[in-house]
Design a protein around this motif. Structure first.
Motif, PDB file in Angstrom:
ATOM      1  N   ILE A  50      42.006 -19.654   1.738  1.00  0.00           N
ATOM      2  CA  ILE A  50      42.014 -18.347   1.065  1.00  0.00           C
ATOM      3  C   ILE A  50      41.636 -18.514  -0.402  1.00  0.00           C
ATOM      4  O   ILE A  50      42.225 -19.336  -1.111  1.00  0.00           O
ATOM      5  CB  ILE A  50      43.417 -17.704   1.168  1.00  0.00           C
ATOM      6  CG1 ILE A  50      43.773 -17.466   2.648  1.00  0.00           C
ATOM      7  CG2 ILE A  50      43.481 -16.397   0.385  1.00  0.00           C
ATOM      8  CD1 ILE A  50      45.190 -16.979   2.871  1.00  0.00           C
ATOM      9  N   SER A  51      40.673 -17.735  -0.847  1.00  0.00           N
ATOM     10  CA  SER A  51      40.291 -17.726  -2.263  1.00  0.00           C
ATOM     11  C   SER A  51      40.822 -16.443  -2.894  1.00  0.00           C
ATOM     12  O   SER A  51      40.504 -15.342  -2.422  1.00  0.00           O
ATOM     13  CB  SER A  51      38.752 -17.780  -2.372  1.00  0.00           C
ATOM     14  OG  SER A  51      38.313 -17.075  -3.514  1.00  0.00           O
ATOM     15  N   GLY A  52      41.622 -16.595  -3.938  1.00  0.00           N
ATOM     16  CA  GLY A  52      42.189 -15.427  -4.619  1.00  0.00           C
ATOM     17  C   GLY A  52      41.099 -14.459  -5.072  1.00  0.00           C
ATOM     18  O   GLY A  52      41.249 -13.237  -4.952  1.00  0.00           O
ATOM     19  N   ALA A  53      39.988 -15.002  -5.551  1.00  0.00           N
ATOM     20  CA  ALA A  53      38.907 -14.150  -6.059  1.00  0.00           C
ATOM     21  C   ALA A  53      38.285 -13.338  -4.927  1.00  0.00           C
ATOM     22  O   ALA A  53      38.000 -12.136  -5.077  1.00  0.00           O
ATOM     23  CB  ALA A  53      37.843 -15.017  -6.728  1.00  0.00           C
ATOM     24  N   GLU A  54      38.075 -13.987  -3.768  1.00  0.00           N
ATOM     25  CA  GLU A  54      37.480 -13.262  -2.630  1.00  0.00           C
ATOM     26  C   GLU A  54      38.418 -12.175  -2.118  1.00  0.00           C
ATOM     27  O   GLU A  54      37.989 -11.070  -1.783  1.00  0.00           O
ATOM     28  CB  GLU A  54      37.153 -14.233  -1.478  1.00  0.00           C
ATOM     29  CG  GLU A  54      36.092 -15.263  -1.795  1.00  0.00           C
ATOM     30  CD  GLU A  54      34.727 -14.668  -2.094  1.00  0.00           C
ATOM     31  OE1 GLU A  54      34.354 -13.672  -1.449  1.00  0.00           O
ATOM     32  OE2 GLU A  54      34.043 -15.187  -2.989  1.00  0.00           O
ATOM     33  N   VAL A  55      39.719 -12.505  -2.049  1.00  0.00           N
ATOM     34  CA  VAL A  55      40.683 -11.519  -1.547  1.00  0.00           C
ATOM     35  C   VAL A  55      40.695 -10.306  -2.488  1.00  0.00           C
ATOM     36  O   VAL A  55      40.713  -9.152  -2.040  1.00  0.00           O
ATOM     37  CB  VAL A  55      42.106 -12.122  -1.428  1.00  0.00           C
ATOM     38  CG1 VAL A  55      43.074 -11.102  -0.834  1.00  0.00           C
ATOM     39  CG2 VAL A  55      42.096 -13.358  -0.559  1.00  0.00           C
ATOM     40  N   ALA A  56      40.676 -10.568  -3.784  1.00  0.00           N
ATOM     41  CA  ALA A  56      40.695  -9.472  -4.757  1.00  0.00           C
ATOM     42  C   ALA A  56      39.438  -8.611  -4.624  1.00  0.00           C
ATOM     43  O   ALA A  56      39.486  -7.374  -4.727  1.00  0.00           O
ATOM     44  CB  ALA A  56      40.801 -10.035  -6.173  1.00  0.00           C
ATOM     45  N   SER A  98      36.144 -13.804   5.467  1.00  0.00           N
ATOM     46  CA  SER A  98      35.884 -12.870   4.361  1.00  0.00           C
ATOM     47  C   SER A  98      36.844 -13.131   3.191  1.00  0.00           C
ATOM     48  O   SER A  98      36.618 -12.653   2.082  1.00  0.00           O
ATOM     49  CB  SER A  98      36.005 -11.415   4.829  1.00  0.00           C
ATOM     50  OG  SER A  98      37.340 -11.112   5.179  1.00  0.00           O
ATOM     51  N   LEU A  99      37.891 -13.914   3.439  1.00  0.00           N
ATOM     52  CA  LEU A  99      38.852 -14.231   2.372  1.00  0.00           C
ATOM     53  C   LEU A  99      38.591 -15.606   1.753  1.00  0.00           C
ATOM     54  O   LEU A  99      39.324 -16.044   0.859  1.00  0.00           O
ATOM     55  CB  LEU A  99      40.291 -14.185   2.921  1.00  0.00           C
ATOM     56  CG  LEU A  99      40.710 -12.896   3.655  1.00  0.00           C
ATOM     57  CD1 LEU A  99      42.186 -12.944   3.995  1.00  0.00           C
ATOM     58  CD2 LEU A  99      40.412 -11.653   2.823  1.00  0.00           C
ATOM     59  N   SER A 100      37.570 -16.309   2.258  1.00  0.00           N
ATOM     60  CA  SER A 100      37.259 -17.649   1.744  1.00  0.00           C
ATOM     61  C   SER A 100      36.024 -17.598   0.849  1.00  0.00           C
ATOM     62  O   SER A 100      35.157 -16.751   1.042  1.00  0.00           O
ATOM     63  CB  SER A 100      36.903 -18.615   2.881  1.00  0.00           C
ATOM     64  OG  SER A 100      37.838 -18.565   3.893  1.00  0.00           O
ATOM     65  N   ALA A 101      35.939 -18.552  -0.050  1.00  0.00           N
ATOM     66  CA  ALA A 101      34.701 -18.692  -0.820  1.00  0.00           C
ATOM     67  C   ALA A 101      33.612 -19.165   0.148  1.00  0.00           C
ATOM     68  O   ALA A 101      33.918 -19.840   1.144  1.00  0.00           O
ATOM     69  CB  ALA A 101      34.900 -19.704  -1.934  1.00  0.00           C
ATOM     70  N   ALA A 102      32.349 -18.790  -0.122  1.00  0.00           N
ATOM     71  CA  ALA A 102      31.236 -19.132   0.781  1.00  0.00           C
ATOM     72  C   ALA A 102      31.243 -20.627   1.086  1.00  0.00           C
ATOM     73  O   ALA A 102      31.354 -21.454   0.178  1.00  0.00           O
ATOM     74  CB  ALA A 102      29.919 -18.712   0.155  1.00  0.00           C
ATOM     75  N   GLY A 103      31.139 -20.950   2.360  1.00  0.00           N
ATOM     76  CA  GLY A 103      31.063 -22.343   2.783  1.00  0.00           C
ATOM     77  C   GLY A 103      32.400 -23.073   2.768  1.00  0.00           C
ATOM     78  O   GLY A 103      32.470 -24.259   3.074  1.00  0.00           O
ATOM     79  N   ASP A 104      33.455 -22.374   2.420  1.00  0.00           N
ATOM     80  CA  ASP A 104      34.771 -23.008   2.301  1.00  0.00           C
ATOM     81  C   ASP A 104      35.700 -22.457   3.374  1.00  0.00           C
ATOM     82  O   ASP A 104      35.344 -21.549   4.116  1.00  0.00           O
ATOM     83  CB  ASP A 104      35.328 -22.698   0.897  1.00  0.00           C
ATOM     84  CG  ASP A 104      36.328 -23.747   0.424  1.00  0.00           C
ATOM     85  OD1 ASP A 104      36.661 -24.647   1.222  1.00  0.00           O
ATOM     86  OD2 ASP A 104      36.784 -23.640  -0.730  1.00  0.00           O
TER      87      ASP A 104
END
Ligand code: UDP
Length: 255
Positions: free
Chosen positions: A37-43, A28-34
């Motif tokens: 940690i994606s800052g945007a997803e965490v936010a 849930s903290l990663s960009a789809a398929g990646d």
């Protein structure tokens, strides 16, 4: 950003749940398929948790680590890394995620504590049930890291275990799909989504909801589980507010 209140919030009378365990997978903290940690997803997740907190519900988040590492990847005797070691690595992965989520939650205006089942005194508190209970009753979001602190289980088991210890009303299992399906909906477009199930059906049909230990714990103690899609804006708030979303597992909700 306004500072969050440290004294807890008034409980609206129409709130269904007083206290919830929100189980977020690492992905849930990663960009789809990646991975990672994606800052945007965490936010984005943090903003949803903040909205849910604003309804007056007490929230403990059990965070997974599968976006970084799962111990089971190292199963089998031929691996140079022992599986037990890898499970501890997985628990560290959950702590990495917990720290990221903590910063994002605070940036969104929440008071938070990270509590870990493994001692890491310089970066977070050790999980102590009565302290966690106190943090929650003060309106802090408690992010629970390192699962239950023992190998060979997953953070699903931790979510069930902590729900019992902290007297949570429900385990909210956030996933990438809308609920529990008869088959994997990402592979079979004709898979049917269940509105509600009882624990026995989940086990008999071998539905991949949470690991078997988690289901067994919830079943034994009558803790309900709600499986829902965190990717749909507003769903975490709906889940916390007891609105009809996802698949309900356990005793039927009161009408
Ligand atoms: N883990 C563990 N004990 C626990 C919780 C987690 O050994 O109490 C390890 C296990 O290897 C697990 C990994 O940490 O696979 C990451 O957690 P999980 O797979 O639950 O993450 P998620 O799938 O929710 O992202």
């Amino acid at each position: 950003m306004p500072a969050a209140s440290d004294s807890g919030s008034a409980q609206p009378s129409n709130l269904r749940y007083k206290r919830v365990i929100l189980k977020l997978s690492g992905e849930s903290l990663s960009a789809a398929g990646d991975r990672g940690i994606s800052g945007a997803e965490v936010a984005q997740i943090a903003a949803q948790v903040k909205s849910a907190l604003d309804t007056g519900c007490e929230i403990a988040v059990v965070i997974g680590g599968g976006n970084i590492l799962r111990g089971a990847q190292f199963s089998g005797r031929t691996n140079s890394v022992q599986e037990a070691t890898a499970h501890y690595m997985g628990m560290l992965a959950t702590t990495i995620n917990a720290l990221a989520l903590q910063d994002a939650l605070e940036a969104a205006g929440c008071q938070t504590r990270v509590m870990s089942a493994l001692s890491m005194d310089t970066i977070c508190e050790r999980f102590i049930r009565r302290r966690a209970d106190r943090h929650l009753s003060k309106g802090r979001v408690v992010v629970l890291a390192a699962g239950i602190g023992s190998p060979f289980v997953t953070t699903d088991t931790a979510a069930a275990q902590r729900a019992l210890e902290l007297n949570a009303d429900v385990v909210l299992k956030a996933t990438r799909v809308d609920g529990v399906y008869s088959e994997d909906p990402e592979k079979n477009p004709h898979a049917v989504m269940y509105e509600s199930l009882d624990y026995a059906e989940v086990m008999e049909k071998n539905l991949r909801v949470m690991d078997a230990t988690a289901i067994a714990l919830c079943r034994e103690h009558g803790t309900p589980i709600l499986v829902f899609n965190f990717n749909k804006e507003g769903n975490i708030v709906k889940a916390v507010a007891g609105e009809s979303v996802g698949t309900w597992i356990g005793p039927k909700p009161a009408q």
